[in-house]
Design an enzyme around this catalytic site. Sequence first.
Site, mmCIF file in Angstrom:
data_model
loop_
_atom_site.group_PDB
_atom_site.id
_atom_site.type_symbol
_atom_site.label_atom_id
_atom_site.label_comp_id
_atom_site.label_asym_id
_atom_site.label_seq_id
_atom_site.Cartn_x
_atom_site.Cartn_y
_atom_site.Cartn_z
ATOM 1 N N GLU A 44 0.865 -1.038 0.007
ATOM 2 C CA GLU A 44 0.257 0.107 -0.055
ATOM 3 C C GLU A 44 0.751 1.156 0.001
ATOM 4 O OE1 GLU A 44 -2.294 2.724 2.967
ATOM 5 O OE2 GLU A 44 -3.317 0.699 2.924
ATOM 6 N N CYS B 213 -3.653 7.428 5.020
ATOM 7 C CA CYS B 213 -3.548 6.968 3.725
ATOM 8 C C CYS B 213 -4.724 7.169 2.735
ATOM 9 C CB CYS B 213 -3.205 5.471 3.389
ATOM 10 S SG CYS B 213 -4.655 4.327 4.359
#
Length: 508
Positions: free
Chosen positions: A241, A275
Amino acid sequence: MTDSANTTLDPAELEVRNPATGEPVGTVAVTTPDEVTATVRSLRTAQKRWESLGPAGRKDWLLKLQDWVLDHADELADSIQAESAKPRVEAEVEIAFTVDLLGYFARNAGKFLADTHVSPHSPLMRVKKLTTAYKPFPVVGIITPWNFPLGMPAADLIPALAAGAAVVLKPSEVTPLTPLVLARGWQEIGAPAVFAVVSGGGDTGAAVVAESDYIQFTGSGRTGRRIAVACAERMIPYSLEMGGKDPAIVLADADLDRAAYGIAFGALCNAGQLCVSVERVYVEAAVYDRFLEKLVAHVRELRVGRDDRTGSFDIGPLANEAQLAIVSRHVDEALAAGAQALTGGKPTGTGTFYEPTVLVGVDHTMSCITEETFGPTIPVIKVTDENEAIKLANDSIYGLSASVWTGSVSRGQRIARHLDAGAVNINDATINLFNFALPHGGWGQSGTGYRWGGADGVRKYCRKQAITAPALPTQKKEMLWFPYDMKKFGFMRGAMRAMSARGSRRFK
């Protein structure tokens, strides 16, 4: 997602400083590559017993860890605040998140890891019973960033342990203290020695990649790509990620109060160091001015400062000077190119605080729109209609998350399917992170692979094993075994064609 700079030579000790004050709050010994090798060797040995406990046995240990986390919640929150200086509420959210994860995967792993049975693709194969079994990778290496000292490690540690893997965790060198508290908890409950924390920078992380059987990485694209290459050379699987530039679309039929509150939270939670932070906002022209008025008024209400246990502040500092420099550059470049800060726009106070900032007059030539900022900024762009909003939202190399704000859920559902993002929230922000039954992963430069997703969240850390077994009594020899016989093959070929082809070709 940004991560701290990697070094080729690690010092013998890491000094951790509170970003709000710069004061030292602890030190951690650096784990050398040789020590990583020895740690993984020990984990690999212990993992066999851990796997043999089965999901029910592992459930007991995970729930004991859950008890320990709840009993030591204040200590964990204090540790999170010491090394990140985030507001108390945000520190305690990490604990609640960890407790929730432990309960979900501990109680469901047995169901998730049970053998699955599928029907054969053809009636000809009904003579076989088809089974998929799930065998854990022996050692999973997890490398996490600094934005959530407890939450980020927990997100991958817990499902990996539930799967039956052993875990070596390398947290960011910026926030290495809280993971060590969690590891101490694992030891204090007397759990098997299948979870270890190694501390350090680039050399330590490289050793984790070199020794583990599966890598889960969360951090910058630059580091993630290097890890992908290293894993490919070793022929081991990985999941990455690597951040996002998440768009929000505000349509004319939206509840503008909810949109303003939700987007402010989605953009500024954890000082924007998330994020799935909202980093770009596209607003239909008909409601642009009204939305901006509400958004700016709310952002101006937010309290910036160093928090304590009372939860007196909403916005904490950025994690380090490097992150402050990125945020400052993005805002300064936008202002120099003609943008305007309706509120905020500069660092404030001591430490690494930055004012919550609403930018207008921005466009897709500016770094504040094209690069991940990971800070407390909200760039807002006026659009003609939903088609332009979708086009601009998709004009990015990233594709982690997005949100759509509308008075019609069905309209939101339709627009969601046109957005190039791994997750879309309708009339909400960041909430996908708290729904473990859904997959969480990015498209494009946001990464590859997923975490969570119900059963997939545990099976991700397993190797799939296909097993065929007789469903009927067997003969001494199958029709196509040696010696070859064209008549027997012709019969089999005809049967297969009759079952799978179409029209007159089925019988030729």
